[in-house]
Design a protein around this motif. Sequence first.
Motif, PDB file in Angstrom:
ATOM      1  N   LEU A  76       0.823  -1.213   0.000  1.00 33.14           N
ATOM      2  CA  LEU A  76       0.000   0.000   0.000  1.00 33.14           C
ATOM      3  C   LEU A  76       0.855   1.261   0.000  1.00 33.14           C
ATOM      4  O   LEU A  76       0.450   2.278  -0.575  1.00 33.14           O
ATOM      5  CB  LEU A  76      -0.962  -0.015   1.190  1.00 33.14           C
ATOM      6  N   ALA A  77       2.035   1.205   0.615  1.00 33.05           N
ATOM      7  CA  ALA A  77       2.931   2.366   0.584  1.00 33.05           C
ATOM      8  C   ALA A  77       3.346   2.677  -0.851  1.00 33.05           C
ATOM      9  O   ALA A  77       3.413   3.844  -1.245  1.00 33.05           O
ATOM     10  CB  ALA A  77       4.151   2.115   1.465  1.00 33.05           C
ATOM     11  N   VAL A  78       3.610   1.638  -1.641  1.00 31.85           N
ATOM     12  CA  VAL A  78       3.959   1.845  -3.054  1.00 31.85           C
ATOM     13  C   VAL A  78       2.765   2.445  -3.797  1.00 31.85           C
ATOM     14  O   VAL A  78       2.917   3.392  -4.586  1.00 31.85           O
ATOM     15  CB  VAL A  78       4.418   0.533  -3.727  1.00 31.85           C
ATOM     16  N   LEU A  79       1.577   1.912  -3.547  1.00 29.55           N
ATOM     17  CA  LEU A  79       0.387   2.448  -4.220  1.00 29.55           C
ATOM     18  C   LEU A  79       0.128   3.900  -3.840  1.00 29.55           C
ATOM     19  O   LEU A  79      -0.255   4.715  -4.686  1.00 29.55           O
ATOM     20  CB  LEU A  79      -0.836   1.586  -3.896  1.00 29.55           C
ATOM     21  N   ILE A  80       0.354   4.247  -2.582  1.00 30.49           N
ATOM     22  CA  ILE A  80       0.180   5.637  -2.149  1.00 30.49           C
ATOM     23  C   ILE A  80       1.203   6.527  -2.835  1.00 30.49           C
ATOM     24  O   ILE A  80       0.872   7.634  -3.294  1.00 30.49           O
ATOM     25  CB  ILE A  80       0.279   5.738  -0.611  1.00 30.49           C
ATOM     26  N   ALA A 104      -9.054  10.319  -2.914  1.00 30.14           N
ATOM     27  CA  ALA A 104      -8.789   8.890  -3.086  1.00 30.14           C
ATOM     28  C   ALA A 104      -7.426   8.525  -2.506  1.00 30.14           C
ATOM     29  O   ALA A 104      -7.270   7.468  -1.877  1.00 30.14           O
ATOM     30  CB  ALA A 104      -8.863   8.509  -4.560  1.00 30.14           C
ATOM     31  N   THR A 105      -6.441   9.391  -2.684  1.00 34.98           N
ATOM     32  CA  THR A 105      -5.117   9.156  -2.098  1.00 34.98           C
ATOM     33  C   THR A 105      -5.200   9.154  -0.581  1.00 34.98           C
ATOM     34  O   THR A 105      -4.607   8.298   0.083  1.00 34.98           O
ATOM     35  CB  THR A 105      -4.121  10.234  -2.582  1.00 34.98           C
ATOM     36  N   ALA A 109      -4.347   6.091   1.999  1.00 34.12           N
ATOM     37  CA  ALA A 109      -3.419   6.239   3.119  1.00 34.12           C
ATOM     38  C   ALA A 109      -4.073   5.835   4.433  1.00 34.12           C
ATOM     39  O   ALA A 109      -3.458   5.161   5.276  1.00 34.12           O
ATOM     40  CB  ALA A 109      -2.904   7.672   3.183  1.00 34.12           C
ATOM     41  N   VAL A 110      -5.322   6.221   4.624  1.00 33.84           N
ATOM     42  CA  VAL A 110      -6.030   5.839   5.851  1.00 33.84           C
ATOM     43  C   VAL A 110      -6.280   4.333   5.872  1.00 33.84           C
ATOM     44  O   VAL A 110      -6.163   3.692   6.915  1.00 33.84           O
ATOM     45  CB  VAL A 110      -7.352   6.635   6.002  1.00 33.84           C
ATOM     46  N   ALA A 111      -6.596   3.749   4.719  1.00 28.09           N
ATOM     47  CA  ALA A 111      -6.782   2.293   4.649  1.00 28.09           C
ATOM     48  C   ALA A 111      -5.496   1.580   5.034  1.00 28.09           C
ATOM     49  O   ALA A 111      -5.522   0.571   5.753  1.00 28.09           O
ATOM     50  CB  ALA A 111      -7.220   1.885   3.241  1.00 28.09           C
ATOM     51  N   LEU A 133     -12.208   9.939  10.684  1.00 26.13           N
ATOM     52  CA  LEU A 133     -11.488  10.331   9.470  1.00 26.13           C
ATOM     53  C   LEU A 133     -11.977   9.544   8.260  1.00 26.13           C
ATOM     54  O   LEU A 133     -12.221  10.108   7.194  1.00 26.13           O
ATOM     55  CB  LEU A 133      -9.982  10.130   9.672  1.00 26.13           C
ATOM     56  N   ILE A 134     -12.135   8.241   8.435  1.00 25.11           N
ATOM     57  CA  ILE A 134     -12.636   7.395   7.342  1.00 25.11           C
ATOM     58  C   ILE A 134     -14.036   7.845   6.932  1.00 25.11           C
ATOM     59  O   ILE A 134     -14.336   7.988   5.740  1.00 25.11           O
ATOM     60  CB  ILE A 134     -12.646   5.913   7.756  1.00 25.11           C
ATOM     61  N   LEU A 135     -14.890   8.063   7.907  1.00 24.86           N
ATOM     62  CA  LEU A 135     -16.267   8.490   7.626  1.00 24.86           C
ATOM     63  C   LEU A 135     -16.297   9.835   6.908  1.00 24.86           C
ATOM     64  O   LEU A 135     -16.981   9.997   5.887  1.00 24.86           O
ATOM     65  CB  LEU A 135     -17.074   8.546   8.922  1.00 24.86           C
TER      66      LEU A 135
END
Length: 150
Positions: A76-80, A104-105, A109-111, A133-135
Amino acid sequence: MNNLPKESLMQSIHDPLVHQLSKIIVYCVKFLAILMVIVVIWSLVDVVVHLYENIVSSVTSRFSTERLLSTLGSFLAVLIAIEIFLNIIFYLKKDAIHVPLVLATALTAVARKVIILDYSKALAPELYATAALILSLGITYWLVTKNEVS
């Protein structure tokens, strides 16, 4: 009425100084894009090394949930990093609307934070703040993109 998009309002200013400063900013953004590609490659190498270490150590010991979460966090770090690169590239496009990609970014990052969070050590306020934050990001993303879908 001026047909320029909102993001290119600076183009309507005919001050030579502002024009030169805008060109400097564009070069800075392009330099940031180059640096971000280096970060993406560096992160990708880190994922490969991480996977290799996990595969080699899994032969001698059991595979654990912590290793899986660590590996997912690396991916996920690479995807971010890639999404941040896309943010930089879209910043160069004057007619692009940046808000959905930035949101979306942030959601990615939160995911990542949620996936790698150690719930045994996390305090309740941290969990509530993450949930809020997610909400809020989810609702904001939905509100921004709902007109694009329909």
